[in-house]
Design a protein around this motif. Sequence first.
Motif, mmCIF file in Angstrom:
data_model
loop_
_atom_site.group_PDB
_atom_site.id
_atom_site.type_symbol
_atom_site.label_atom_id
_atom_site.label_comp_id
_atom_site.label_asym_id
_atom_site.label_seq_id
_atom_site.Cartn_x
_atom_site.Cartn_y
_atom_site.Cartn_z
ATOM 1 N N LYS A 180 -12.040 -75.495 -46.965
ATOM 2 C CA LYS A 180 -12.790 -76.748 -47.095
ATOM 3 C C LYS A 180 -11.877 -77.959 -47.205
ATOM 4 N N ARG A 181 -10.599 -77.704 -47.369
ATOM 5 C CA ARG A 181 -9.608 -78.783 -47.395
ATOM 6 C C ARG A 181 -8.541 -78.465 -46.371
ATOM 7 N N GLN A 182 -8.165 -79.467 -45.600
ATOM 8 C CA GLN A 182 -7.144 -79.259 -44.580
ATOM 9 C C GLN A 182 -5.776 -79.075 -45.234
ATOM 10 N N ALA A 183 -5.069 -78.101 -44.741
ATOM 11 C CA ALA A 183 -3.733 -77.814 -45.266
ATOM 12 C C ALA A 183 -2.753 -78.858 -44.759
ATOM 13 N N SER A 184 -1.841 -79.255 -45.640
ATOM 14 C CA SER A 184 -0.765 -80.164 -45.261
ATOM 15 C C SER A 184 0.534 -79.593 -45.804
ATOM 16 N N LEU A 185 1.647 -80.021 -45.220
ATOM 17 C CA LEU A 185 2.947 -79.565 -45.713
ATOM 18 C C LEU A 185 3.134 -79.933 -47.176
ATOM 19 N N GLU A 186 2.667 -81.099 -47.549
ATOM 20 C CA GLU A 186 2.801 -81.565 -48.932
ATOM 21 C C GLU A 186 2.166 -80.584 -49.909
ATOM 22 N N LEU A 187 1.052 -79.963 -49.505
ATOM 23 C CA LEU A 187 0.376 -78.996 -50.375
ATOM 24 C C LEU A 187 0.949 -77.582 -50.225
ATOM 25 N N LEU A 188 1.293 -77.207 -48.999
ATOM 26 C CA LEU A 188 1.681 -75.823 -48.739
ATOM 27 C C LEU A 188 3.105 -75.468 -49.161
ATOM 28 N N VAL A 189 4.035 -76.401 -49.015
ATOM 29 C CA VAL A 189 5.431 -76.076 -49.326
ATOM 30 C C VAL A 189 5.605 -75.622 -50.780
ATOM 31 N N PRO A 190 5.078 -76.355 -51.766
ATOM 32 C CA PRO A 190 5.252 -75.867 -53.142
ATOM 33 C C PRO A 190 4.553 -74.522 -53.379
ATOM 34 N N LEU A 191 3.408 -74.319 -52.736
ATOM 35 C CA LEU A 191 2.684 -73.054 -52.925
ATOM 36 C C LEU A 191 3.477 -71.882 -52.340
ATOM 37 N N THR A 192 4.046 -72.063 -51.167
ATOM 38 C CA THR A 192 4.805 -70.963 -50.565
ATOM 39 C C THR A 192 6.047 -70.641 -51.392
ATOM 40 N N ARG A 193 6.675 -71.658 -51.931
ATOM 41 C CA ARG A 193 7.862 -71.407 -52.779
ATOM 42 C C ARG A 193 7.476 -70.602 -54.017
ATOM 43 N N LEU A 194 6.393 -70.989 -54.652
ATOM 44 C CA LEU A 194 5.946 -70.284 -55.856
ATOM 45 C C LEU A 194 5.520 -68.848 -55.545
ATOM 46 N N LEU A 195 4.901 -68.654 -54.396
ATOM 47 C CA LEU A 195 4.407 -67.327 -54.023
ATOM 48 C C LEU A 195 5.483 -66.446 -53.394
ATOM 49 N N GLY A 196 6.636 -67.030 -53.083
ATOM 50 C CA GLY A 196 7.726 -66.256 -52.489
ATOM 51 C C GLY A 196 7.441 -65.844 -51.056
ATOM 52 N N ILE A 197 6.722 -66.691 -50.330
ATOM 53 C CA ILE A 197 6.432 -66.420 -48.927
ATOM 54 C C ILE A 197 6.937 -67.579 -48.079
ATOM 55 N N ARG A 198 6.969 -67.367 -46.771
ATOM 56 C CA ARG A 198 7.394 -68.422 -45.858
ATOM 57 C C ARG A 198 6.180 -69.183 -45.355
ATOM 58 N N LEU A 199 6.381 -70.409 -44.969
ATOM 59 C CA LEU A 199 5.315 -71.200 -44.373
ATOM 60 C C LEU A 199 4.776 -70.487 -43.132
ATOM 61 N N ASP A 200 5.667 -69.873 -42.366
ATOM 62 C CA ASP A 200 5.247 -69.115 -41.181
ATOM 63 C C ASP A 200 4.272 -67.993 -41.526
ATOM 64 N N ASP A 201 4.411 -67.420 -42.723
ATOM 65 C CA ASP A 201 3.502 -66.352 -43.130
ATOM 66 C C ASP A 201 2.065 -66.860 -43.227
ATOM 67 N N LEU A 202 1.903 -68.151 -43.484
ATOM 68 C CA LEU A 202 0.566 -68.727 -43.603
ATOM 69 C C LEU A 202 0.001 -69.225 -42.278
ATOM 70 N N VAL A 203 0.856 -69.746 -41.412
ATOM 71 C CA VAL A 203 0.345 -70.428 -40.216
ATOM 72 C C VAL A 203 0.572 -69.678 -38.907
ATOM 73 N N ALA A 204 1.305 -68.597 -38.924
ATOM 74 C CA ALA A 204 1.570 -67.874 -37.673
ATOM 75 C C ALA A 204 0.283 -67.292 -37.111
ATOM 76 N N GLU A 205 0.197 -67.291 -35.788
ATOM 77 C CA GLU A 205 -0.939 -66.647 -35.129
ATOM 78 C C GLU A 205 -0.895 -65.159 -35.469
ATOM 79 N N PRO A 206 -2.048 -64.562 -35.729
ATOM 80 C CA PRO A 206 -2.034 -63.128 -36.011
ATOM 81 C C PRO A 206 -1.573 -62.352 -34.775
ATOM 82 N N ALA A 207 -0.740 -61.364 -35.008
ATOM 83 C CA ALA A 207 -0.234 -60.547 -33.907
ATOM 84 C C ALA A 207 -1.347 -59.631 -33.412
ATOM 85 N N ASP A 208 -1.344 -59.375 -32.136
ATOM 86 C CA ASP A 208 -2.290 -58.423 -31.556
ATOM 87 C C ASP A 208 -1.812 -57.031 -31.949
ATOM 88 N N PRO A 209 -2.589 -56.285 -32.722
ATOM 89 C CA PRO A 209 -2.129 -54.990 -33.205
ATOM 90 C C PRO A 209 -2.215 -53.870 -32.173
#
Length: 183
Positions: free
Chosen positions: A44-73
């Motif tokens: 319901k809220r658009q993601a921005s770098l300003e919001l996502l960067v601190p969250l990814t650091r805290l969660l120990g994940i990469r920004l790519d982990d959130l925004v990458a297109e899902p791979a065709d399995p």
Amino acid sequence: MTTALDHVGPRLRSARQAKGWTLDDLAGRAAMSTSTLSRLESGKRQASLELLVPLTRLLGIRLDDLVAEPADPRVRRAPTRRHGYVVAPLTRADSPVQTYKVTYPARDAAPAPRVHDGFEWLYVLSGRIRLLLEGRELILERGEAAEFDTRMPHSLSATADGVAEVVSIFSPDGERLHTRTSE
């Protein structure tokens, strides 16, 4: 049609839950309101770098982990025919361990045993498989499995009874020899 950004919320929620954190826990650590985080996770809220960067650091994940297109399995590799049997890949070429469905034609006698680096696991789907291992002949029936070090003299074949199908899993060294080199 979905976009990469449509996956941010559910992936963010999943990463938070994997840490065992509540919305309040993560929002507090990221110095944002719980409602902002909740709206991000629900889309319901658009993601921005300003919001996502601190969250990814805290969660120990990469920004790519959130925004990458899902791979065709799906695995889309063509079966190959080799020495009378059919080898159908069940894993992508870049998988760390390779898995194949192998269809062996009926055969009166076992092929000569071979030795090479690697390890093999197999499961008999149908028919009967003759496993020669260190000079000993074993007959594996449907539903049976075997695992062995391929540095031991071994050969696999269907019995004269008919065609046999197995799922074979190879370590990288075993996969290279069984599926890519000629006999």
